[in-house]
Design a protein around this motif. Structure first.
Motif, PDB file in Angstrom:
ATOM      1  N   UNK A  39       0.819  -1.214   0.000  1.00  0.00           N
ATOM      2  CA  UNK A  39       0.000   0.000   0.000  1.00  0.00           C
ATOM      3  C   UNK A  39       0.853   1.265   0.000  1.00  0.00           C
ATOM      4  N   UNK A  40       2.084   1.150   0.474  1.00  0.00           N
ATOM      5  CA  UNK A  40       2.999   2.297   0.497  1.00  0.00           C
ATOM      6  C   UNK A  40       3.757   2.443  -0.822  1.00  0.00           C
ATOM      7  N   UNK A  41       3.401   1.639  -1.815  1.00  0.00           N
ATOM      8  CA  UNK A  41       4.016   1.778  -3.124  1.00  0.00           C
ATOM      9  C   UNK A  41       5.222   0.903  -3.370  1.00  0.00           C
ATOM     10  N   UNK A  42       5.455  -0.059  -2.487  1.00  0.00           N
ATOM     11  CA  UNK A  42       6.551  -1.008  -2.676  1.00  0.00           C
ATOM     12  C   UNK A  42       5.947  -2.387  -2.902  1.00  0.00           C
ATOM     13  N   UNK A  43       5.615  -2.671  -4.169  1.00  0.00           N
ATOM     14  CA  UNK A  43       4.909  -3.902  -4.509  1.00  0.00           C
ATOM     15  C   UNK A  43       5.768  -5.139  -4.594  1.00  0.00           C
ATOM     16  N   UNK A  44       7.080  -4.986  -4.547  1.00  0.00           N
ATOM     17  CA  UNK A  44       7.969  -6.148  -4.628  1.00  0.00           C
ATOM     18  C   UNK A  44       8.835  -6.207  -3.372  1.00  0.00           C
ATOM     19  N   UNK A  45       8.839  -7.368  -2.755  1.00  0.00           N
ATOM     20  CA  UNK A  45       9.696  -7.602  -1.585  1.00  0.00           C
ATOM     21  C   UNK A  45      10.463  -8.893  -1.821  1.00  0.00           C
ATOM     22  N   UNK A  46      11.667  -8.950  -1.266  1.00  0.00           N
ATOM     23  CA  UNK A  46      12.477 -10.151  -1.432  1.00  0.00           C
ATOM     24  C   UNK A  46      13.464 -10.272  -0.284  1.00  0.00           C
ATOM     25  N   UNK A  47      13.808 -11.517   0.002  1.00  0.00           N
ATOM     26  CA  UNK A  47      14.949 -11.806   0.849  1.00  0.00           C
ATOM     27  C   UNK A  47      16.094 -12.116  -0.112  1.00  0.00           C
ATOM     28  N   UNK A  48      17.232 -11.546   0.144  1.00  0.00           N
ATOM     29  CA  UNK A  48      18.392 -11.767  -0.719  1.00  0.00           C
ATOM     30  C   UNK A  48      19.521 -12.300   0.149  1.00  0.00           C
TER      31      UNK A  48
ATOM     32  N   UNK B  64      15.140  -5.943  -9.763  1.00  0.00           N
ATOM     33  CA  UNK B  64      16.164  -6.422 -10.692  1.00  0.00           C
ATOM     34  C   UNK B  64      17.348  -5.462 -10.721  1.00  0.00           C
ATOM     35  N   UNK B  65      17.073  -4.167 -10.801  1.00  0.00           N
ATOM     36  CA  UNK B  65      18.124  -3.142 -10.804  1.00  0.00           C
ATOM     37  C   UNK B  65      18.950  -3.218  -9.517  1.00  0.00           C
ATOM     38  N   UNK B  66      18.279  -3.358  -8.381  1.00  0.00           N
ATOM     39  CA  UNK B  66      18.971  -3.435  -7.105  1.00  0.00           C
ATOM     40  C   UNK B  66      19.912  -4.634  -7.066  1.00  0.00           C
ATOM     41  N   UNK B  67      19.420  -5.794  -7.511  1.00  0.00           N
ATOM     42  CA  UNK B  67      20.225  -7.010  -7.432  1.00  0.00           C
ATOM     43  C   UNK B  67      21.327  -7.032  -8.490  1.00  0.00           C
TER      44      UNK B  67
ATOM     45  N   UNK C 137      23.223  -2.890  -8.507  1.00  0.00           N
ATOM     46  CA  UNK C 137      23.778  -2.322  -7.277  1.00  0.00           C
ATOM     47  C   UNK C 137      24.504  -3.372  -6.428  1.00  0.00           C
ATOM     48  N   UNK C 138      23.829  -4.487  -6.100  1.00  0.00           N
ATOM     49  CA  UNK C 138      24.451  -5.489  -5.225  1.00  0.00           C
ATOM     50  C   UNK C 138      25.650  -6.156  -5.893  1.00  0.00           C
ATOM     51  N   UNK C 139      25.484  -6.553  -7.140  1.00  0.00           N
ATOM     52  CA  UNK C 139      26.562  -7.294  -7.793  1.00  0.00           C
ATOM     53  C   UNK C 139      27.736  -6.406  -8.190  1.00  0.00           C
ATOM     54  N   UNK C 140      27.575  -5.083  -8.050  1.00  0.00           N
ATOM     55  CA  UNK C 140      28.722  -4.195  -8.307  1.00  0.00           C
ATOM     56  C   UNK C 140      29.590  -4.018  -7.060  1.00  0.00           C
TER      57      UNK C 140
END
Length: 160
Positions: free
Chosen positions: A73-82, A129-132, A135-138
């Motif tokens: 509801x706060x506009x973050x429709x995707x959540x994941x554990x990485x 996808x962009x985050x993983x 950002x993370x893999x860099x």
């Protein structure tokens, strides 16, 4: 304001009695509860409840008061554990980089098949996808990652 314990310091541990544990549970359920209502529910005076809550804050048991957010509801429709595997002895460096990433809600150094567990909330799968992948893999100390999509969440209040 509560003083934050640094991850490398030994925390001072003072035993909690049943009243302290009940106060913690009540505040986890409703961080906006008044001192008066907490005192009534644990059957102590307002002064006693106030003193106990202040001690819990000063001891670092209560680290702050926050709102529980419905991320979708706060506009973050995707959540994941990485999960991340990182270069040995690079935890502090990696942690410094992870705390700056958008959407990171929780970071934990863990044991087992991987080294770090992240909980992230992003606007959508494209942002995830962009985050993983970018950002993370860099981060050069990150050797590998695995992403586990969250389909549904249920927040629980920690009990006694």
């Amino acid at each position: 304001m509560a003083r934050e314990q640094m991850a490398d310091e030994e925390p001072t541990v003072r035993p909690l009695d049943p009243i302290d544990r009940t106060i913690l549970r009540l505040l986890q359920e409703d961080g906006r509860a008044s001192i008066r209502s907490v005192a009534e529910r644990v059957h102590v005076s307002r002064a006693n409840a106030y003193a106990r809550i202040n001690r819990l804050i000063e001891d670092g048991v209560i680290r702050g008061f926050t709102a529980r957010v419905d991320h979708e509801r706060a506009g973050h429709g995707a959540s994941a554990y990485i999960t991340l595997k990182i270069v040995q002895n690079s935890w502090r460096t990696v942690r410094e980089k992870l705390v700056t990433l958008p959407g990171v809600a929780h970071i934990a150094l863990v044991s087992g098949d991987f080294d770090v567990l992240l909980l992230v909330h992003t606007v959508d799968n494209r942002s995830l996808r962009e985050l993983v992948l970018t950002r993370l893999q860099s981060i050069e100390e990150v050797l590998s990652s695995r992403t586990l999509l969250v389909f549904e969440e249920t927040d629980l209040v920690v009990g006694d």
